[in-house]
Scaffold this motif. Structure first.
Motif, mmCIF file in Angstrom:
data_model
loop_
_atom_site.group_PDB
_atom_site.id
_atom_site.type_symbol
_atom_site.label_atom_id
_atom_site.label_comp_id
_atom_site.label_asym_id
_atom_site.label_seq_id
_atom_site.Cartn_x
_atom_site.Cartn_y
_atom_site.Cartn_z
ATOM 1 N N VAL A 121 7.930 -38.373 10.507
ATOM 2 C CA VAL A 121 7.479 -39.714 10.875
ATOM 3 C C VAL A 121 8.657 -40.689 10.850
ATOM 4 O O VAL A 121 8.792 -41.550 11.724
ATOM 5 N N SER A 122 9.520 -40.542 9.866
ATOM 6 C CA SER A 122 10.632 -41.484 9.681
ATOM 7 C C SER A 122 11.831 -41.196 10.558
ATOM 8 O O SER A 122 12.756 -42.014 10.621
ATOM 9 N N GLY A 123 11.844 -40.070 11.201
ATOM 10 C CA GLY A 123 12.971 -39.703 12.061
ATOM 11 C C GLY A 123 13.134 -38.205 12.101
ATOM 12 O O GLY A 123 12.249 -37.445 11.679
ATOM 13 N N ILE A 124 14.262 -37.768 12.599
ATOM 14 C CA ILE A 124 14.565 -36.341 12.660
ATOM 15 C C ILE A 124 15.541 -36.032 11.528
ATOM 16 O O ILE A 124 16.694 -36.461 11.549
ATOM 17 N N PHE A 125 15.066 -35.306 10.538
ATOM 18 C CA PHE A 125 15.841 -35.040 9.329
ATOM 19 C C PHE A 125 16.809 -33.871 9.524
ATOM 20 O O PHE A 125 16.450 -32.857 10.128
ATOM 21 N N ASP A 180 24.240 -34.582 2.225
ATOM 22 C CA ASP A 180 23.370 -35.667 2.688
ATOM 23 C C ASP A 180 21.931 -35.359 2.307
ATOM 24 O O ASP A 180 21.296 -34.490 2.911
ATOM 25 N N HIS A 181 21.419 -36.053 1.305
ATOM 26 C CA HIS A 181 20.045 -35.843 0.851
ATOM 27 C C HIS A 181 19.076 -36.858 1.444
ATOM 28 O O HIS A 181 17.987 -37.066 0.915
ATOM 29 N N ASN A 182 19.495 -37.512 2.544
ATOM 30 C CA ASN A 182 18.600 -38.367 3.319
ATOM 31 C C ASN A 182 18.430 -37.797 4.729
ATOM 32 O O ASN A 182 17.324 -37.636 5.217
ATOM 33 N N GLY A 183 19.527 -37.485 5.366
ATOM 34 C CA GLY A 183 19.473 -36.746 6.620
ATOM 35 C C GLY A 183 19.046 -37.516 7.844
ATOM 36 O O GLY A 183 18.688 -36.921 8.861
ATOM 37 N N LEU A 184 19.071 -38.858 7.785
ATOM 38 C CA LEU A 184 18.671 -39.669 8.931
ATOM 39 C C LEU A 184 19.842 -40.526 9.414
ATOM 40 O O LEU A 184 20.721 -40.879 8.630
ATOM 41 N N ASP A 185 19.821 -40.878 10.699
ATOM 42 C CA ASP A 185 20.872 -41.726 11.253
ATOM 43 C C ASP A 185 20.244 -42.892 12.020
ATOM 44 O O ASP A 185 19.051 -43.182 11.857
ATOM 45 N N LEU A 186 21.034 -43.562 12.855
ATOM 46 C CA LEU A 186 20.545 -44.731 13.591
ATOM 47 C C LEU A 186 19.315 -44.438 14.451
ATOM 48 O O LEU A 186 18.519 -45.331 14.739
ATOM 49 N N GLY A 187 19.157 -43.184 14.849
ATOM 50 C CA GLY A 187 18.014 -42.805 15.672
ATOM 51 C C GLY A 187 16.674 -42.938 14.961
ATOM 52 O O GLY A 187 15.623 -42.851 15.597
ATOM 53 N N ALA A 188 16.710 -43.164 13.641
ATOM 54 C CA ALA A 188 15.464 -43.323 12.885
ATOM 55 C C ALA A 188 14.767 -44.636 13.199
ATOM 56 O O ALA A 188 13.570 -44.785 12.942
ATOM 57 N N PHE A 189 15.514 -45.608 13.749
ATOM 58 C CA PHE A 189 14.963 -46.944 13.980
ATOM 59 C C PHE A 189 14.954 -47.330 15.452
ATOM 60 O O PHE A 189 15.814 -46.921 16.229
ATOM 61 N N GLU A 190 13.977 -48.143 15.801
ATOM 62 C CA GLU A 190 13.977 -48.895 17.057
ATOM 63 C C GLU A 190 14.109 -50.365 16.667
ATOM 64 O O GLU A 190 13.470 -50.803 15.701
ATOM 65 N N MET A 191 14.923 -51.113 17.390
ATOM 66 C CA MET A 191 14.956 -52.555 17.156
ATOM 67 C C MET A 191 13.755 -53.152 17.870
ATOM 68 O O MET A 191 13.566 -52.942 19.075
ATOM 69 N N VAL A 192 12.913 -53.875 17.124
ATOM 70 C CA VAL A 192 11.704 -54.447 17.712
ATOM 71 C C VAL A 192 11.707 -55.961 17.565
ATOM 72 O O VAL A 192 12.371 -56.524 16.694
ATOM 73 N N ARG A 193 10.953 -56.600 18.441
ATOM 74 C CA ARG A 193 10.762 -58.046 18.392
ATOM 75 C C ARG A 193 9.261 -58.314 18.277
ATOM 76 O O ARG A 193 8.444 -57.592 18.867
ATOM 77 N N ILE A 194 8.905 -59.339 17.521
ATOM 78 C CA ILE A 194 7.490 -59.707 17.384
ATOM 79 C C ILE A 194 7.121 -60.673 18.509
ATOM 80 O O ILE A 194 7.726 -61.746 18.649
ATOM 81 N N VAL A 195 6.164 -60.267 19.312
ATOM 82 C CA VAL A 195 5.710 -61.083 20.438
ATOM 83 C C VAL A 195 4.182 -61.130 20.411
ATOM 84 O O VAL A 195 3.511 -60.091 20.483
ATOM 85 N N LYS A 196 3.643 -62.319 20.242
ATOM 86 C CA LYS A 196 2.196 -62.528 20.224
ATOM 87 C C LYS A 196 1.504 -61.611 19.221
ATOM 88 O O LYS A 196 0.482 -60.979 19.520
ATOM 89 N N GLY A 197 2.083 -61.523 18.031
ATOM 90 C CA GLY A 197 1.451 -60.765 16.957
ATOM 91 C C GLY A 197 1.603 -59.265 17.032
ATOM 92 O O GLY A 197 0.934 -58.532 16.295
ATOM 93 N N ASP A 198 2.476 -58.787 17.911
ATOM 94 C CA ASP A 198 2.662 -57.341 18.050
ATOM 95 C C ASP A 198 4.133 -57.022 18.246
ATOM 96 O O ASP A 198 4.955 -57.921 18.456
ATOM 97 N N TRP A 199 4.463 -55.720 18.213
ATOM 98 C CA TRP A 199 5.849 -55.296 18.389
ATOM 99 C C TRP A 199 6.145 -54.987 19.845
ATOM 100 O O TRP A 199 5.298 -54.461 20.574
ATOM 101 N N VAL A 200 7.346 -55.311 20.266
ATOM 102 C CA VAL A 200 7.864 -54.807 21.545
ATOM 103 C C VAL A 200 9.250 -54.259 21.254
ATOM 104 O O VAL A 200 9.969 -54.760 20.373
#
Length: 380
Positions: free
Chosen positions: A347-351, A357-377
């Motif tokens: 769920v959190s990314g591709i481990f 490395d005991h986390n195993g995640l990189d920048l691909g774990a996140f999407e940059m989102v903006r809040i627009v009208k109460g929701d994410w884009v």
């Protein structure tokens, strides 16, 4: 001769019965979540998710024929209580692995227990110090806070926002984020024109924000978990501050928008796990189906959408389960199995766990989102 074969047959029957009983012995897994208290927005979905996964696994016969026996304790977000309950899980309940705790402060407090007792701990908190430097028995499922900080600064660079102001909470999560932001900002050529801190119990941050407003930053980065960031968002609106605001991944759930109000949160950006925008992902995204299925199952069971925070527990369980499926039984074998698991879509990314490395995640774990009208884009 016939008597000898009879004895041999009885002996083999007893051995097979003993083996079957051993195979059917339950797998004891522990969990420490802040189900109540200020961090309940983390702990409640984590508890719900883990219980859902265990129920589903047991309905299918468990793992390798063994049912899972789950022990979940509520820490209330208290580090001292978390340590006490960790010892209870290990010494009384005899668990082979622990998922949690929910927060960085609790996790840091429990780490010495996990290391001393040699029990794999899969934290659901984001602080980089949980796994950096690497601790033999400790893993974590949220992406490190420096990954989230880098995601924010990359976006600020795109928008040529070089003068930044920081407002961070004075707990372990906030202190770690503040440290990572300042180090990374210096390396990337940003200028920190204001550096304000608030307490987790503060109910009004207008004094800090007034100082930030006077510094005239190009962007404001807030680092904390609710309710603080939501209060800050409302304070910003009250003060008429129009500066671009970035929040951390610590508020990547609809609860933040609800607490802040959609009007005050409009336009705010933050790095969020892909679960927040799973319905906007391309079908070819490796996480797309898993995220959709998880949200569907969670909503069916609990009546609300799944959250990124519940996803941390989801991944913690799957890392442990994957090790057990490959034959791990003892805590040491489970620890080794998690570390050598290879690529795992979560769920959190591709481990991609490893001894280094005991986390195993990189920048691909996140999407940059903006809040627009109460929701994410998704920010392009």
């Amino acid at each position: 001769m016939r008597k000898m074969f009879a004895v041999f047959g009885i002996t083999m029957l007893l051995l097979c019965s003993a083996s079957a009983a051993l195979a059917a012995a339950p797998i004891k897994i522990g969990a420490l979540f802040a189900v109540t208290g200020p961090a309940s927005f983390l702990g409640e979905p984590e508890k719900n998710t883990l219980e859902l996964l265990v129920k589903e696994a047991n309905a299918k016969g468990g793992i390798n024929g063994s049912k899972i026996e789950l022990f979940v304790y509520d820490t209330g977000g208290d580090a001292t209580k978390a340590v006490q309950l960790a010892n209870k899980l290990i010494k009384n309940d005899k668990v082979v692995a622990i998922v949690g705790p929910s927060t960085t402060g609790e996790s840091m407090a429990v780490i010495p227990v996990a290391e001393k007792e040699q029990i794999p701990l899969v934290s659901c908190a984001a602080g980089i110090k949980i796994t950096d430097p690497v601790k033999k028995w400790v893993f974590k499922t949220p992406a490190n806070d420096h990954v989230a900080a880098e995601k924010i600064l990359i976006q600020a660079e795109k928008l040529k926002q070089k003068n930044i102001a920081l407002i961070t909470v004075s707990d372990s999560f906030g202190s770690s984020g503040r440290e990572q932001l300042k180090q990374m900002a210096a390396k990337r050529g940003f200028k920190v024109v204001a550096d304000e801190v608030y307490s987790p119990k503060d109910t009004d941050m207008t004094p800090q924000l007034t100082k930030i407003k006077a510094a005239k930053p190009d962007a404001i980065i807030c680092w904390g978990t609710n309710p603080g960031p939501a209060i800050i968002t409302r304070n910003l609106q009250q003060l008429g501050i129009k500066t671009q605001v970035y929040q951390s991944h610590g508020v990547a759930s609809k609860k933040y928008i609800e607490l802040a109000t959609p009007q005050a949160a409009e336009g705010i950006m933050l790095p969020a796990g892909k679960l927040a925008v799973f319905d906007l992902l391309k079908p070819t995204d490796p996480q797309a189906k898993l995220l959709k299925d998880y949200n569907t199952d969670y909503k069916k069971s609990y009546g609300v959408e799944a959250s990124t925070f519940g996803g941390y527990a989801y991944d913690g369980f799957q890392l442990i389960a994957a090790a057990i499926k490959k034959g791990a039984v003892t805590p040491a074998q489970i620890r080794d199995g998690i570390e050598k698991n290879g690529r795992m879509v979560g769920v959190s990314g591709i481990f991609k766990m490893s001894p280094a490395d005991h986390n195993g995640l990189d920048l691909g774990a996140f999407e940059m989102v903006r809040i627009v009208k109460g929701d994410w884009v998704i920010v392009k």
